[in-house]
Scaffold this motif. Structure first.
Motif, short mmCIF file in Angstrom:
data_model
loop_
_atom_site.label_atom_id
_atom_site.label_comp_id
_atom_site.label_asym_id
_atom_site.label_seq_id
_atom_site.Cartn_x
_atom_site.Cartn_y
_atom_site.Cartn_z
N GLN A 19 -3.41 4.24 13.89
CA GLN A 19 -2.12 4.52 13.29
C GLN A 19 -1.49 5.72 13.99
OE1 GLN A 19 -1.99 5.56 9.09
NE2 GLN A 19 0.10 4.77 8.90
N THR A 44 -12.26 -6.54 14.43
CA THR A 44 -12.93 -7.06 13.25
C THR A 44 -14.41 -7.20 13.57
OG1 THR A 44 -10.99 -8.35 12.60
CG2 THR A 44 -13.08 -8.90 11.56
N LEU A 102 -8.27 4.32 11.34
CA LEU A 102 -8.60 3.91 9.98
C LEU A 102 -9.64 2.80 10.00
CD1 LEU A 102 -4.96 3.68 8.57
CD2 LEU A 102 -6.62 5.45 8.03
N PHE A 141 -8.65 -5.43 0.36
CA PHE A 141 -9.05 -4.64 1.53
C PHE A 141 -9.04 -3.18 1.12
CE2 PHE A 141 -8.62 -7.80 4.99
CZ PHE A 141 -7.98 -8.82 4.30
N TYR A 142 -10.15 -2.47 1.38
CA TYR A 142 -10.26 -1.07 1.00
C TYR A 142 -10.31 -0.22 2.26
CZ TYR A 142 -11.52 -3.05 -3.50
OH TYR A 142 -11.52 -3.76 -4.66
N PHE A 143 -9.53 0.87 2.26
CA PHE A 143 -9.40 1.72 3.44
C PHE A 143 -10.05 3.08 3.22
CE2 PHE A 143 -6.54 -0.31 6.49
CZ PHE A 143 -6.15 -1.41 5.76
N GLY A 144 -10.59 3.64 4.32
CA GLY A 144 -10.99 5.03 4.34
C GLY A 144 -9.76 5.91 4.56
N SER A 145 -9.99 7.23 4.51
CA SER A 145 -8.87 8.17 4.65
C SER A 145 -8.56 8.48 6.10
CB SER A 145 -9.17 9.46 3.88
OG SER A 145 -10.40 10.00 4.30
N ARG A 150 -3.67 11.11 3.95
CA ARG A 150 -4.63 10.39 3.11
C ARG A 150 -4.75 8.94 3.57
NH1 ARG A 150 -4.98 12.83 -1.92
NH2 ARG A 150 -6.70 11.39 -2.28
N GLY A 151 -5.71 8.26 2.97
CA GLY A 151 -5.90 6.84 3.27
C GLY A 151 -4.88 5.99 2.54
N LEU A 193 3.70 0.84 2.71
CA LEU A 193 3.41 -0.14 3.75
C LEU A 193 3.23 -1.52 3.13
CD1 LEU A 193 0.86 2.08 5.63
CD2 LEU A 193 2.85 1.06 6.74
N PHE A 236 -3.86 -3.16 14.25
CA PHE A 236 -5.20 -3.73 14.23
C PHE A 236 -5.90 -3.58 15.58
CE2 PHE A 236 -8.66 -6.40 13.40
CZ PHE A 236 -8.76 -7.37 14.39
N TYR A 292 -8.43 0.19 12.64
CA TYR A 292 -7.01 0.25 12.96
C TYR A 292 -6.70 1.58 13.62
CZ TYR A 292 -6.12 -3.66 9.73
OH TYR A 292 -6.10 -4.88 9.11
N LYS A 311 4.21 5.32 11.77
CA LYS A 311 4.10 3.88 12.04
C LYS A 311 3.08 3.23 11.12
CE LYS A 311 6.77 3.92 15.77
NZ LYS A 311 8.05 3.16 15.83
N GLY A 312 3.14 1.90 11.03
CA GLY A 312 2.12 1.18 10.32
C GLY A 312 0.85 1.07 11.14
N PRO A 313 -0.29 0.87 10.50
CA PRO A 313 -1.55 0.71 11.25
C PRO A 313 -1.52 -0.50 12.17
CG PRO A 313 -1.97 1.16 8.93
CD PRO A 313 -0.51 0.88 9.05
N PHE A 351 -12.92 -3.63 9.51
CA PHE A 351 -11.80 -3.58 10.43
C PHE A 351 -11.53 -2.15 10.87
CE2 PHE A 351 -10.87 -7.86 9.20
CZ PHE A 351 -11.23 -7.91 7.86
N PHE A 407 4.53 7.16 1.81
CA PHE A 407 4.78 6.18 2.87
C PHE A 407 4.30 4.83 2.36
CE2 PHE A 407 6.00 4.97 6.90
CZ PHE A 407 4.98 4.53 7.74
N TYR A 436 0.84 -1.18 0.00
CA TYR A 436 0.00 0.00 0.00
C TYR A 436 0.89 1.24 0.00
CZ TYR A 436 -4.30 -2.54 1.32
OH TYR A 436 -5.39 -3.37 1.35
N PHE A 473 0.31 -5.08 9.41
CA PHE A 473 1.21 -4.19 8.71
C PHE A 473 2.61 -4.15 9.30
CE2 PHE A 473 -1.45 -1.93 5.70
CZ PHE A 473 -2.72 -2.18 6.16
N GLY A 474 3.57 -3.86 8.41
CA GLY A 474 4.90 -3.49 8.86
C GLY A 474 4.92 -2.03 9.24
N ASN A 475 6.09 -1.53 9.60
CA ASN A 475 6.20 -0.15 10.05
C ASN A 475 6.49 0.84 8.94
OD1 ASN A 475 5.46 0.10 12.75
ND2 ASN A 475 7.39 -0.75 13.45
#
Lengths: 110, 110
Positions: free
Chosen positions: B38, B49, B87, B98-102, A42-43, A90, B46, B36, B42-44, B34, A88, A36, A101-103
């Motif tokens: 963030q 669910t 998120l 997997f689709y994410f919001g902003s 942003r998302g 991911l 979790f 998350y 850093k990464g998100p 899901f 960024f 990603y 996720f990783g960092n």
């Protein structure tokens, strides 16, 4: 337990240079792997995902490519970076749900 | 088209002031939703669910709920350490995506 490693953490590259970001997952087998990109504020935009070795699905036509040479290794590449590739990045994995996720790697193209 | 929309974009709360974050979604068959957290750089991470309408999950000061069209993340008596971007993501029936919001950027002032 499962862990995901992403490197490098930060990267500054000139326009036109190549790119290689690597992601490895430990403690699981046959994961789905994802790349990603997240622009500032942003998302997450899905770039690529892979359900197995050598299997890559591209979500957004762009200047990037992905490869999965081993079960738990995912690589994001570019032959020539553009300014718009900054962001960024991911890496994530799942064996069903949720995503883990990783960092991330902060890429700045100058 | 599968889509996730989060509101508000940003939320400032005083410590102890409860509120809710919204995630509305359009997906061709929902396998899971899901949440998350963030932190900057850093990464998100979790959190929850949710799989079906009416389901609720709780963790400390956070409670997530799900209807057929949206999910809420309720934050009860927040503390400054709850400050982060939250998120929301959906997994479609084609479970590879997997689709994410902003996201909603939450700032809790002491």
């Amino acid at each position: 337990s499962q862990t995901i490693h992403q490197w490098p953490a930060t990267l500054v590259q000139p326009v036109g240079s190549p790119l290689s970001l690597e992601c490895t997952v430990e403690g699981t087998s046959n994961p789905n792997l994802y790349w990603y990109r997240q622009a500032a504020g942003r998302g997450l935009q899905l770039l690529f995902y892979s359900v197995g070795i050598g299997q890559i699905s591209s979500e957004v036509p762009q200047n990037l490519s992905a490869s999965r040479p081993q079960d738990r290794q995912f690589i994001l590449s570019s032959k020539k970076l553009l300014l718009s590739d900054s962001g960024f990045y991911l890496c994530a994995w799942t064996t069903g749900s949720p995503l883990h996720f990783g960092n991330g790697t902060r890429l700045t193209v100058t | 088209e599968d889509q996730v929309t989060q509101s508000p974009e940003a939320l400032r709360l005083q410590e102890g002031e409860s509120s809710s974050l919204n995630c509305s979604y359009t997906v061709s068959g929902l396998r899971g939703l899901f949440w998350y957290r963030q932190d900057p750089g850093k990464g998100p991470e979790f959190l929850f669910t949710l799989y079906s309408a009416g389901e609720e999950k709780e963790k400390e000061r956070l409670k997530a709920t799900l209807t057929k069209k949206e999910s809420f993340l309720h934050i009860t008596a927040p503390k400054p350490e709850d400050s982060a971007t939250y998120l929301c993501a959906v997994q479609a029936l084609n479970f590879n995506k997997f689709y994410f919001g902003s996201g909603t950027k939450l700032n809790v002032k002491p």
